[in-house]
Design an enzyme around this catalytic site. Structure first.
Site, PDB file in Angstrom:
ATOM      1  N   SER A 126       0.826  -1.204   0.000  1.00 61.24           N
ATOM      2  CA  SER A 126       0.000   0.000   0.000  1.00 61.24           C
ATOM      3  C   SER A 126       0.869   1.265   0.000  1.00 61.24           C
ATOM      4  CB  SER A 126      -0.958  -0.033   1.198  1.00 61.24           C
ATOM      5  OG  SER A 126      -1.962   0.935   1.077  1.00 61.24           O
ATOM      6  N   ASP A 210     -11.093  -3.756  -3.965  1.00 61.87           N
ATOM      7  CA  ASP A 210     -10.114  -2.947  -3.247  1.00 61.87           C
ATOM      8  C   ASP A 210     -10.611  -1.514  -3.202  1.00 61.87           C
ATOM      9  OD1 ASP A 210      -7.989  -1.679  -2.115  1.00 61.87           O
ATOM     10  OD2 ASP A 210      -6.494  -2.446  -3.498  1.00 61.87           O
ATOM     11  N   HIS A 240      -7.849  -5.409  -0.088  1.00 66.75           N
ATOM     12  CA  HIS A 240      -6.618  -4.620  -0.065  1.00 66.75           C
ATOM     13  C   HIS A 240      -5.425  -5.357   0.509  1.00 66.75           C
ATOM     14  CE1 HIS A 240      -4.201  -1.066  -0.306  1.00 66.75           C
ATOM     15  NE2 HIS A 240      -4.014  -1.000   1.005  1.00 66.75           N
TER      16      HIS A 240
END
Length: 272
Positions: A126, A210, A240
Site C-alpha cells: 500500500s 479494493d 486490499h
C-alpha cells in the site's frame, strides 16, 4: 538483531516503552524508529525489507512473511514508519513519501554494512509500496528486486476525493491538509514510475473489491516501468491486504511471493 543506535534512555515509544530497551534507529530528523528483525532458520541468503502501509506497523505482516521466508534463508527486517506503531512522529501524518524512502535507505544501509554480500529486496504494501518505489528510484541497481502488494499509486476514491476528505474531516476532526498531501505524494510517485529499473512482481487486488488502492495504479506501474523483469498478477475477489485474505487466497499469494523470490535467487530452484 535489528540496529540499535541512540542512547537517550529518556526517550520512549508512544506506548511508553523506553527506546533503550527495544531495537531502533534514529533518522535524519532525530526521530526514533522502532525496528523488527525476523532471523532465518537456514543459512542466510537474502534480506527483504518490509515497508508497511498507512495506519499499520511492521508487526502486522512481518510475522506472516517471516513464517513464509525464514525457512528459506531470508532475514526479514523492517521498521515502523514515522508516525506509526512504536515509532515517533505525529500519528498517521505522512506529508512526504521521500521521508519514508530516506528512512528505508538508512535502515538498508545498516543491514548492508552487516551483510555486504547478501542481496537486498524491497517488499512494500500500500503506502509502503509507494515509499519502496521511491527508494528503488533513488538507488537504482542497489536492490535485487521488489515485491509490491496493493501499492497505493492510484486511489480508489480519486474521483470523489474532495467529497470524501471533507466528510472525514468534519466527522472525525482530521486535517484536510493531510489527505491533500497524501494524494499529492501518490501523484508524485506515479511520475517516478518510468525511472524504475528493478525486477519486481506486483500483487494487486481486483478493482471491484479494493476500496483503498485502485488496480489501475499497478497496471500503470507494470506498463511504464523500464524493468525488463516484471510481472503482474490480479487476484479476483480479493481486497486490499492480500496476506490477510481468506486462507485459500492468502496461501496462493504467499506461494506466488515465495516462488518469485526463490526464482530470482536461483533460476533453477523451485519452492517446495
Amino acid at each position: 538483531m535489528a540496529p540499535v543506535t541512540g542512547t537517550d534512555s529518556d526517550r520512549c515509544t508512544p506506548q511508553g516503552v523506553s527506546y533503550s530497551t527495544v531495537p531502533h534507529i534514529v533518522n535524519s530528523d532525530g526521530q526514533y524508529l522502532y525496528c523488527r528483525t525476523w532471523e532465518p532458520t537456514q543459512k542466510l541468503r537474502a534480506l527483504p525489507f518490509l515497508s508497511h502501509g498507512r495506519g499499520s506497523h511492521c508487526g502486522v505482516l512481518g510475522p506472516i512473511l517471516a513464517q513464509l521466508l525464514n525457512n528459506h534463508g531470508f532475514l526479514v527486517f523492517g521498521h515502523d514508519h514515522v508516525g506509526h506503531g512504536q515509532s515517533e512522529g505525529e500519528r498517521l501524518c505522512v506529508e512526504n513519501f521521500d521521508i519514508l524512502a530516506r528512512d528505508i535507505l538508512q535502515h538498508v544501509d545498516v543491514m548492508r554494512a552487516r551483510y555486504p554480500d547478501v542481496p537486498i529486496f524491497l517488499l512494500g504494501h500500500s503506502m509502503g509500496g509507494c515509499a519502496a518505489t521511491i527508494a528503488a528510484c533513488k538507488r537504482p541497481g542497489q536492490f535485487a528486486g521488489m515485491v509490491l502488494t496493493s501499492p497505493a499509486i492510484e486511489n480508489a476514491y480519486t474521483r470523489s476525493y474532495f467529497l470524501v476528505c471533507s466528510y472525514i474531516s468534519v466527522v472525525f476532526s482530521l486535517h484536510f491538509f493531510f489527505f491533500f498531501t497524501f494524494f499529492r505524494r501518490m501523484l508524485a510517485t506515479q511520475r517516478l514510475i518510468p525511472e524504475l529499473d528493478c525486477p519486481f512482481l506486483v500483487h494487486v487486488l481486483h478493482g471491484e473489491d479494493d476500496e483503498i488502492a485502485d488496480v489501475s495504479g499497478s497496471w500503470k506501474l507494470h506498463h511504464q516501468a523500464r524493468s525488463q523483469d516484471k510481472e503482474i498478477k490480479i487476484y479476483p475477489n480479493c481486497r486490499h491486504v492480500l496476506l490477510l485474505e481468506i486462507p485459500e487466497d492468502s496461501e496462493m499469494v504467499k506461494q506466488d511471493i515465495l516462488d518469485w523470490f526463490l526464482t530470482r535467487l536461483n533460476p533453477e530452484m523451485k519452492s517446495t
